[in-house]
Design an enzyme around this catalytic site. Structure first.
Site, short mmCIF file in Angstrom:
data_model
loop_
_atom_site.label_atom_id
_atom_site.label_comp_id
_atom_site.label_asym_id
_atom_site.label_seq_id
_atom_site.Cartn_x
_atom_site.Cartn_y
_atom_site.Cartn_z
N ASP A 175 0.82 -1.08 -0.09
CA ASP A 175 -0.07 0.08 -0.22
C ASP A 175 0.89 1.15 0.19
OD1 ASP A 175 -2.42 1.66 0.37
OD2 ASP A 175 -1.63 1.86 2.44
N ASP A 204 -0.15 4.96 0.75
CA ASP A 204 -0.25 5.97 2.03
C ASP A 204 -0.24 5.31 3.25
OD1 ASP A 204 -0.17 7.89 0.18
OD2 ASP A 204 -2.13 7.54 -0.26
#
Length: 199
Positions: free
Chosen positions: A28, A30
């Site tokens: 991922d 952020d």
């Protein structure tokens, strides 16, 4: 949704066997690879999460392709453009030393009901196809339940690295939980690391 495919030979170590290594590790973006700045379109505001550079370096040293699967609903909300997302991603690449092997993002808002927004499997499946590997041989590392849900839906392995926004229920339901990013990468590479599995 866009993808930058792997450089020539990027998955070779895995195709030769790799001794149980994952075919790819998909992060991922952020709050996993970079500090979360909501709907950030400014490359100058990008800051790596602690351990991110070392974690990616360790994977590269073992020949494991590395990519990102990221929900970017700011595009669908009219708060970001595709170009801004690409500029931010390029800044992440620069901070990590060289481009990652694949970037894939979902531009949709939750109400669109698309097949790519995590926890749907679309981003993981697309990244795996771009890298030429099987999704079930990939590992997804993220900070919330949607990341783990996307991994599960795609048949991949999920590893959670909680942050302050991670819900207790998401921690309890995660297949594996590591306290930091470098520890998570060490774990998936088979090195000793602090990891919690559900009882």
């Amino acid at each position: 949704m866009d993808a930058r495919t792997a450089r020539a030979g990027g998955g070779g170590a895995q195709e030769r066997g790799g001794g149980g290594l994952p075919a790819a590790v998909l992060f991922d973006r952020d709050d996993t690879l970079v500090v979360d700045v909501p709907y950030n379109g400014d490359p100058e505001r990008v800051r790596l999460m602690p351990g991110a550079r070392a974690a990616v370096r360790l994977l590269r040293a073992r020949g494991v392709p590395v990519g990102v699967v990221s929900n970017q609903s700011g595009i669908g909300r009219g708060l970001l453009t595709e170009a801004q997302v690409r500029e931010v991603n390029a800044r992440v690449d620069a901070l990590l030393g060289r481009p990652l092997d694949v970037w894939v993002h979902c531009p949709h808002v939750p109400e669109d009901g698309c097949a790519c927004r995590k926890p749907a499997p679309g981003l993981v499946l697309r990244a795996a196809r771009a890298l030429g590997v099987a999704a079930e041989r990939c590992v997804v590392i993220g900070d919330i339940g949607a990341d783990m849900g996307a991994a599960r839906a795609a048949g991949a392995r999920g590893v959670l690295v909680p942050t302050t926004r991670t819900l207790p229920a998401e921690v309890a339901e995660a297949p594996d939980v590591c306290r930091d990013l470098l520890g998570a990468v060490r774990h998936v590479l088979g090195h000793p690391s602090t990891v919690r599995r559900p009882l």
